[in-house]
Motif scaffolding. Structure first.
Motif, short mmCIF file in Angstrom:
data_model
loop_
_atom_site.label_atom_id
_atom_site.label_comp_id
_atom_site.label_asym_id
_atom_site.label_seq_id
_atom_site.Cartn_x
_atom_site.Cartn_y
_atom_site.Cartn_z
N MET A 1 1.36 -1.29 -0.17
CA MET A 1 0.18 0.01 0.32
C MET A 1 0.60 1.63 0.41
O MET A 1 0.07 2.82 -0.09
CB MET A 1 -0.77 -0.22 1.46
CG MET A 1 -1.68 -0.99 1.61
SD MET A 1 -2.67 -1.04 2.60
CE MET A 1 -3.33 0.18 3.08
N TYR B 175 0.99 4.30 -3.26
CA TYR B 175 -0.44 4.68 -2.99
C TYR B 175 -0.47 5.85 -1.56
O TYR B 175 -0.97 6.38 -1.91
CB TYR B 175 -1.52 3.79 -3.10
CG TYR B 175 -1.61 2.62 -4.20
CD1 TYR B 175 -1.67 3.74 -5.29
CD2 TYR B 175 -1.12 1.33 -3.45
CE1 TYR B 175 -1.61 2.73 -6.37
CE2 TYR B 175 -1.29 0.60 -4.95
CZ TYR B 175 -0.76 1.02 -6.01
OH TYR B 175 -1.04 -0.12 -7.22
N ALA C 100 -5.62 4.62 -8.10
CA ALA C 100 -5.18 3.70 -7.08
C ALA C 100 -5.79 3.42 -6.03
O ALA C 100 -5.14 2.73 -5.26
CB ALA C 100 -3.79 5.07 -7.02
N PHE C 101 -6.79 3.73 -5.45
CA PHE C 101 -6.67 3.43 -3.68
C PHE C 101 -7.80 1.97 -3.63
O PHE C 101 -7.55 1.68 -2.63
CB PHE C 101 -8.09 5.02 -4.19
CG PHE C 101 -7.60 5.89 -2.67
CD1 PHE C 101 -6.09 5.45 -1.67
CD2 PHE C 101 -7.92 7.04 -3.03
CE1 PHE C 101 -6.07 6.87 -1.72
CE2 PHE C 101 -6.79 8.25 -2.26
CZ PHE C 101 -6.36 7.69 -1.51
N GLN D 282 -6.61 0.01 -6.09
CA GLN D 282 -5.30 -0.93 -6.46
C GLN D 282 -4.98 -0.79 -4.70
O GLN D 282 -4.39 -2.47 -4.17
CB GLN D 282 -4.24 -0.75 -7.06
CG GLN D 282 -4.55 -0.99 -8.16
CD GLN D 282 -4.68 -2.22 -8.71
OE1 GLN D 282 -6.33 -2.42 -8.95
NE2 GLN D 282 -4.03 -2.87 -8.67
N MET D 283 -5.17 0.01 -4.19
CA MET D 283 -4.67 -0.39 -2.66
C MET D 283 -5.64 -1.46 -2.13
O MET D 283 -4.51 -2.01 -0.97
CB MET D 283 -4.84 1.02 -2.02
CG MET D 283 -3.75 1.47 -0.50
SD MET D 283 -4.02 3.07 -0.05
CE MET D 283 -5.06 2.65 0.68
N PHE E 11 -4.50 -4.82 -2.89
CA PHE E 11 -3.08 -5.59 -2.82
C PHE E 11 -3.07 -5.57 -1.02
O PHE E 11 -3.10 -6.63 -0.15
CB PHE E 11 -2.36 -4.41 -2.57
CG PHE E 11 -1.59 -4.39 -4.14
CD1 PHE E 11 -1.42 -6.05 -5.44
CD2 PHE E 11 -1.72 -3.94 -4.52
CE1 PHE E 11 -0.90 -6.05 -6.39
CE2 PHE E 11 -1.17 -3.93 -6.36
CZ PHE E 11 -0.87 -4.65 -6.25
N ALA E 12 -4.62 -5.06 -0.35
CA ALA E 12 -4.40 -4.70 0.96
C ALA E 12 -5.09 -6.26 1.53
O ALA E 12 -4.31 -6.74 2.73
CB ALA E 12 -4.68 -3.94 2.28
N SER F 73 -2.78 -9.07 0.96
CA SER F 73 -1.97 -9.69 1.74
C SER F 73 -2.70 -10.08 3.36
O SER F 73 -1.74 -9.93 4.01
CB SER F 73 -1.02 -8.65 1.84
OG SER F 73 -1.80 -7.69 2.26
N TRP G 39 -9.45 -3.88 -10.04
CA TRP G 39 -9.71 -2.54 -11.14
C TRP G 39 -10.75 -2.69 -12.27
O TRP G 39 -11.25 -1.98 -12.47
CB TRP G 39 -8.19 -1.88 -11.17
CG TRP G 39 -8.12 -2.55 -12.42
CD1 TRP G 39 -6.73 -3.11 -12.08
CD2 TRP G 39 -7.73 -1.94 -13.62
NE1 TRP G 39 -6.02 -3.24 -13.94
CE2 TRP G 39 -6.98 -2.90 -14.76
CE3 TRP G 39 -8.51 -1.16 -14.70
CZ2 TRP G 39 -6.35 -2.22 -16.06
CZ3 TRP G 39 -7.96 -0.66 -15.88
CH2 TRP G 39 -7.38 -1.26 -16.79
#
Lengths: 306, 307
Positions: free
Chosen positions: A284, A287, B118-119, B121-122, B125-126, B129, B239
């Protein structure tokens, strides 16, 4: 993590940043000059990688393949421009986003049909397959250093083209006021087409360059695309200099974050929790950095002069 | 044209209510219809941002994802009561929307598209994980959300009508919002920000509230999505999913929630039909999308007007 490892990670980060720059440069030019938002820029990177791999296999030489990828991706970009993109220059951003999204769906699936889902592995070219001793007892792959060098050279060339040639002057003029350039007798459509093809070629070149170190697979362009967006948002849309510095920053943050975060977290929590939170935070981090920069400078670090 | 804004959705709702008794009561058809309704809710919430506020979000799948992952987190803690799960999930997605929106809405135009992307994608990814919740592989729910301790939602028909009821609720809410003073200010801002500012409206606040409400509805859709499949994975937050949602809104037309509703239903049906034809249905779907965007400027909702 010791100093040597940190150094290697920093080099990896710079090299990743350089690849990102090659992608972001085309994206930021296309947007700056044409006010056109091209989501399909990432698949052009993917197409470059596939073309590079195929041409290298055909000719039997990595170098010849890399060289032939340039005209091939240029042609491919121009074809896409002719078939799809030019019909959306006058439309709003929403239409452009969706039309280019359609191109992504088509090309990702098309690559799957032609080459299959399994990733292609490219052998490292003989000449650069070894390592270079950059420090005592530290061997760094020659190929990665070559990427750094080639990327920096391309960045220099790009700077020269944009700042010191007639075509570059027109591109800059187009970025600040396209209708005026058109009124002064420049064929703006042809300029758009050239910028577009050039951007596609840069992205394709980055893709072909990355084939020996990344696996070539369908959808491989999606992550770099989004990072390239982050790069140009951080750097300031339309600015080559911003894209360059933004790309290096994103490359470093992304790579160092993955290396360092779990270790940093271990200072405050137990190892297994630290590994998890560290990994989550690292992915993260880019970002978060972007959000922080935008909070203070909504137009990016180096906004293009308008 | 006002009558169509209510007549068309009412006809759709009636058809959806009657569908289980008209030969669409089989497992597969009901699953498909539930999916269509859930994405209908998501598209309606997105239309509040796109059509109402004039902001193009390419990160809306994250709202559904936060709602779905709220179900996962609570399920892991063995909390499955709807009266706990739904408010918490809605609050979580509204909070996510408010925090990311607070940054994103400082910008507009292309910046906004990229930042929401972008948020999104954030969030993707969060969730990838989160190893305790399955990471990339996703998480299978122990059970569907319970209603006062009863397992009513497990019943296919009950779930169908729950989705329908919530879909109607969301449509009514968004429609009412857009017709209210709030909605008119929102549209005034998107039509001419300078003028709206001059009259004394602060665009930022209105947009942020709209964004958070859209996030909340998206979260509710996420809860239903998790319950429908009894499985949640980061794949819900890709996305591409956000792009699909945006396409649903445009396909239907941005004139109001009825457009988004039609777009979502059409999208799911086209997708299902093409997937039956060929494994590589995206080869047809991609060009189809481009043609739709090129030719259908007002979306399906605007079709008869052109004739």
């Amino acid at each position: 993590m010791n100093a040597t490892l940190l150094f290697v990670q920093a080099l990896n980060g710079l090299q990743f940043g350089i690849l990102l720059f090659l992608i972001a440069a085309g994206l930021t030019l296309v947007f700056g000059v044409m006010d056109f938002i091209n989501l399909a820029h990432g698949v052009q990177y993917m197409v470059g990688a596939y073309l590079g791999a195929t041409l290298a296999a055909w000719t039997g030489s990595f170098w010849l393949g890399l060289l032939l990828t340039l005209p091939a991706t240029l042609g491919f970009g121009l074809l896409l421009e002719f078939l799809v993109f030019r019909h959306f220059y006058d439309r709003d951003h929403l239409s452009q986003v969706l039309a280019t999204f359609g191109v992504i769906l088509f090309l990702n699936e098309g690559v799957r049909v032609v080459f299959g889902t399994a990733p292609l592995q490219m052998p490292m070219p003989e000449l650069l397959s070894g390592g270079v001793t950059v420090m005592d007892g530290l061997l760094y792959p020659t190929y990665r250093i070559a990427i750094l060098a080639v990327g920096l050279a391309t960045a220099g060339l790009l700077w020269f083209l944009v700042e010191r040639t007639r075509a570059g002057m027109l591109v800059r003029a187009g970025a600040s006021n396209a209708p005026m350039v058109s009124a002064l007798g420049v064929d703006i459509r042809r300029l758009f087409m050239l910028v577009f093809g050039f951007g596609a070629m840069l992205a394709g070149f980055a893709g072909a360059l990355a084939t020996p170190i990344l696996s070539v697979e369908p959808g491989m362009g999606d992550t770099p695309l989004i990072l390239a967006f982050v790069v140009i948002v951080i750097g300031g849309i339309g600015s080559i200099r911003g894209a360059f510095l933004g790309a290096l920053l994103v490359g470093l943050v992304e790579t160092l974050g993955r290396g360092l975060m779990p270790d940093l977290m271990r200072l405050v929590m137990d190892p297994s929790a630290a590994r998890q939170t560290g990994a989550a935070l690292a992915s993260m981090l880019v970002y978060i950095v972007m959000a922080a920069i935008l909070t203070f400078r909504p137009a990016g670090l180096f906004p293009a002069r308008r | 044209m006002r009558w169509r804004e209510t007549a068309v959705p009412l006809a759709i709702f009636l058809a959806l209510a009657a569908a289980p008794f008209l030969g669409f009561g089989q497992g597969h058809s009901l699953t498909l219809l539930a999916r269509a309704m859930i994405f209908g809710m998501a598209a309606i919430s997105l239309s509040l941002i796109v059509g109402g506020a004039g902001l193009i979000s390419l990160g809306h799948a994250a709202m559904l994802g936060v709602g779905a992952y709220a179900v996962v987190v609570l399920d892991h803690a063995r909390i499955t009561e709807a009266w706990m799960v739904i408010p918490i999930a809605i609050a979580a997605s509204a909070a996510f929307a408010a925090v990311t929106g607070a940054i994103a809405i400082r910008t507009s135009g292309v910046h906004f598209i990229m930042i929401t992307l972008a948020f999104g994608q954030m969030a993707f990814f969060a969730t990838s994980s989160l190893a305790i919740y399955g990471g990339d592989d996703g998480y299978t729910l122990y059970s569907r959300t319970e209603l006062f301790g009863s397992r009513a939602l497990e019943g296919r028909l009950f779930f169908h009508f729950t989705c329908l009821a919530l879909l109607i609720l969301c449509w009514g809410l968004v429609q009412a919002l857009l017709l209210s003073r709030f909605g008119r200010v929102l549209r005034a801002i998107s039509e001419n920000e300078t003028r709206a500012r001059a009259v004394g409206f602060e665009p930022y606040r209105y947009r942020l509230v709209a964004y958070a409400i859209a996030g909340a509805i998206g979260g509710l859709a996420g809860v239903l999505l998790a319950n429908g499949t009894e499985f949640v994975a980061p794949a819900y937050l890709t996305w591409q999913r956000s792009g699909d949602l945006l396409f649903m809104v445009i396909l239907g037309g941005t004139a109001g929630p009825h457009g988004a509703l039609m777009g979502a239903l059409a999208f799911i049906l086209i997708e299902e039909w093409l997937a039956h034809l060929t494994e590589h249905w995206r080869l047809i779907f991609g060009p189809l999308l481009i043609l739709c965007v090129y030719f259908l400027r007002g979306g399906i909702a605007g079709l008869p007007r052109r004739g």
